[in-house]
Write a protein that holds these residues in place. Structure first.
Motif, short mmCIF file in Angstrom:
data_model
loop_
_atom_site.label_atom_id
_atom_site.label_comp_id
_atom_site.label_asym_id
_atom_site.label_seq_id
_atom_site.Cartn_x
_atom_site.Cartn_y
_atom_site.Cartn_z
N ALA A 28 71.11 31.67 5.32
CA ALA A 28 71.62 31.00 6.51
C ALA A 28 70.97 31.61 7.74
CB ALA A 28 73.12 31.15 6.59
N ASN A 29 70.94 32.92 7.85
CA ASN A 29 70.26 33.63 8.91
C ASN A 29 70.20 35.09 8.54
OD1 ASN A 29 72.69 35.03 10.00
ND2 ASN A 29 73.31 32.90 10.36
N GLN A 87 67.52 44.59 6.99
CA GLN A 87 67.70 43.15 6.85
C GLN A 87 69.06 42.85 6.19
OE1 GLN A 87 63.79 41.03 5.88
NE2 GLN A 87 63.66 42.95 4.77
N VAL A 88 69.79 41.95 6.78
CA VAL A 88 71.09 41.54 6.26
C VAL A 88 71.03 40.05 6.03
CG1 VAL A 88 73.58 41.51 6.64
CG2 VAL A 88 72.21 43.37 7.59
N THR A 89 70.75 39.64 4.81
CA THR A 89 70.58 38.23 4.50
C THR A 89 71.93 37.57 4.27
OG1 THR A 89 68.50 38.76 3.40
CG2 THR A 89 69.44 36.59 2.99
N GLN A 90 72.16 36.47 4.96
CA GLN A 90 73.38 35.70 4.78
C GLN A 90 73.07 34.50 3.90
OE1 GLN A 90 74.96 34.86 8.64
NE2 GLN A 90 75.22 37.01 9.18
N LEU A 91 73.75 34.42 2.76
CA LEU A 91 73.48 33.38 1.78
C LEU A 91 74.44 32.21 1.94
CD1 LEU A 91 73.05 35.63 -1.38
CD2 LEU A 91 71.35 34.97 0.32
N LEU A 92 73.96 31.03 1.58
CA LEU A 92 74.80 29.83 1.52
C LEU A 92 75.12 29.59 0.05
CD1 LEU A 92 72.89 27.55 4.05
CD2 LEU A 92 74.92 28.94 4.47
N LEU A 93 76.37 29.77 -0.33
CA LEU A 93 76.76 29.73 -1.73
C LEU A 93 77.77 28.62 -2.00
CD1 LEU A 93 77.34 33.57 -2.27
CD2 LEU A 93 75.25 32.27 -2.74
N PRO A 132 80.44 35.87 7.98
CA PRO A 132 80.13 35.96 6.55
C PRO A 132 81.11 36.85 5.79
CG PRO A 132 78.69 37.38 7.81
CD PRO A 132 79.48 36.60 8.82
N ALA A 133 81.29 36.51 4.53
CA ALA A 133 82.03 37.38 3.62
C ALA A 133 81.07 38.41 3.05
CB ALA A 133 82.67 36.55 2.52
N VAL A 134 81.60 39.36 2.31
CA VAL A 134 80.76 40.33 1.59
C VAL A 134 80.99 40.12 0.10
CG1 VAL A 134 80.28 42.76 1.15
CG2 VAL A 134 80.87 42.02 3.46
N VAL A 135 79.90 39.94 -0.64
CA VAL A 135 79.98 39.72 -2.08
C VAL A 135 79.05 40.68 -2.79
CG1 VAL A 135 80.53 37.26 -1.76
CG2 VAL A 135 78.14 37.96 -2.06
N ALA A 173 77.85 34.29 2.90
CA ALA A 173 78.16 35.64 2.43
C ALA A 173 76.95 36.56 2.54
CB ALA A 173 78.64 35.59 0.98
N GLN A 174 77.23 37.85 2.66
CA GLN A 174 76.23 38.89 2.59
C GLN A 174 76.37 39.60 1.25
OE1 GLN A 174 76.44 39.92 7.38
NE2 GLN A 174 76.79 41.53 5.89
N VAL A 175 75.26 39.92 0.63
CA VAL A 175 75.27 40.56 -0.69
C VAL A 175 75.08 42.05 -0.52
CG1 VAL A 175 74.24 40.63 -2.97
CG2 VAL A 175 74.31 38.48 -1.71
#
Length: 377
Positions: A28-29, A87-93, A132-135, A173-175
């Motif tokens: 996402a960003n 880097q903090v990747t935000q994923l679209l899940l 974002p959530a954290v997963v 979410a952030q992984v």
């Protein structure tokens, strides 16, 4: 709100044992740990630089040449490479592919449209989930790719929206790479700021974590969570209140740390605990009756007062329980009521009919049940 949460997560994830993943899922960003968006350029397919760009902030966008843009991008890559920026990747899940980590204090089963309404409305108004959530990744589960460490309400709300007219909503979410103890600390820090996580939920979550992550060493747990040992001790004491006593309350959410702690202490006294349990059973029946009749349940303060005073009330001999006939004479009375049974006396000369006496016996048994002194079947 989003910036505050971003700073909060960045601070958490900068800990030595909390490592962020590079992930190949749709992003996402990307946010930089120092609050800038320099790392965005490192993963941007277009090569555009946004946010922090060295000395270019004050220049109009139209003056930026391709050369300076690439220079800024190279600078960003250099900062990432040296570790200055993380880097903090935000994923679209798809939330259906994300399960809930059982070590979180919040009860996912008790979430509802009503309890999440404010969050649902916010997501709709903002066109999607902004915080974002954290997963973390899971292995060996064909149905799920990740599990939620922090962000249970966000997961529930996105799932609900996808089933109610917003099928394209995505879970942001952030992984992070976390062991269970680090995951517990991260989830706990987020839950401390949430008013809708009850003291009892947190207390029982702490009790479970004490066994699972800290080998029942409370001092170590307090140090890791940066909590007062005395405060943690009180939480663990409240966590030990049995379900049979908690059933006296209209909801477990009514059980708050400060007022519940004296109750937990009282239950340590075996002589007094029996009276508390008996009163709790009576209150639970009354609460159930009120719900069935559509009446308001007893407030937590009244329940707590009754439970705390139960041992003293037990020592006061109750007034004799009698039923008087229409002629004003006693026709039935309770002689004794204990673990061995109930002894009733049917009085001669009351002038009552057989049916009246039978009804009197039935009413006495009902009264005994209401006081927790009835026949144990």
């Amino acid at each position: 709100m989003a910036r505050k949460q971003s700073d909060y997560l960045a601070a958490l994830l900068s800990d030595d044992d909390l490592n962020l993943d590079d992930d190949t899922a749709p992003a996402a960003n990307v946010a930089a740990e120092d609050g800038s968006s320099t790392a965005q350029s490192a993963l941007s397919a277009s090569g555009h630089v946004s946010g922090h760009t060295g000395g270019l902030e004050g220049r109009p966008r139209t003056e930026r040449t391709r050369g300076t843009t690439l220079l800024g991008r190279e600078s960003a890559l250099a900062r990432v490479a040296t570790g200055e920026v993380r880097q903090v990747t935000q994923l679209l899940l798809d939330p259906a592919r994300v399960r809930i980590w059982p070590g979180n204090a919040r009860s996912y089963a008790h979430l509802s449209e009503e309890s999440c309404q404010e969050l649902i409305d916010s997501i709709i108004a903002e066109g999607g989930q902004k915080v974002p959530a954290v997963v973390r990744r899971v292995e060996g589960d064909a149905d799920h790719d990740y599990e939620v460490i922090a962000g249970t309400r966000r997961h529930w709300s996105i799932s609900w929206l996808r089933g109610h007219s917003y099928p394209d909503m995505q879970f942001v979410a952030q992984v992070a790479q976390l062991d269970d103890e680090a995951a517990f600390r991260l989830a706990d820090l987020e839950n401390r700021a949430r008013k809708d996580v009850s003291d009892l939920e947190r207390a029982r979550n702490y009790a479970q974590a004490l066994r699972d992550h800290y080998g029942n060493h409370m001092t170590r747990m307090a140090e890791r969570l940066k909590l007062s040992k005395g405060w943690l001790s009180k939480m663990l004491k409240v966590a030990a209140i049995p379900d049979a006593v908690l059933s006296a309350f209209a909801s477990p959410a009514d059980v708050q740390l400060k007022p519940a702690y004296p109750l937990a202490q009282l239950l340590d006294d075996k002589d007094k605990a029996a009276a508390v349990r008996k009163e709790a059973a009576r209150l639970a029946r009354e609460q159930a009756g009120r719900r069935a009749d559509g009446r308001p349940t007893l407030p937590a303060a009244d329940v707590l007062k009754a439970l705390l005073s139960a041992p003293d009330a037990e020592r006061v001999k109750p007034d004799p329980m009698v039923i008087v006939s229409r002629h004003g004479r006693t026709m039935a009375s309770v002689q004794t009521s204990n673990r061995q049974g109930v002894t009733l006396r049917l009085h001669a000369g009351s002038g009552a009919s057989r049916d009246e006496v039978v009804n009197a016996v039935r009413n006495l048994l009902i009264q005994l049940d209401g006081e927790g002194r009835g026949l144990q079947t």
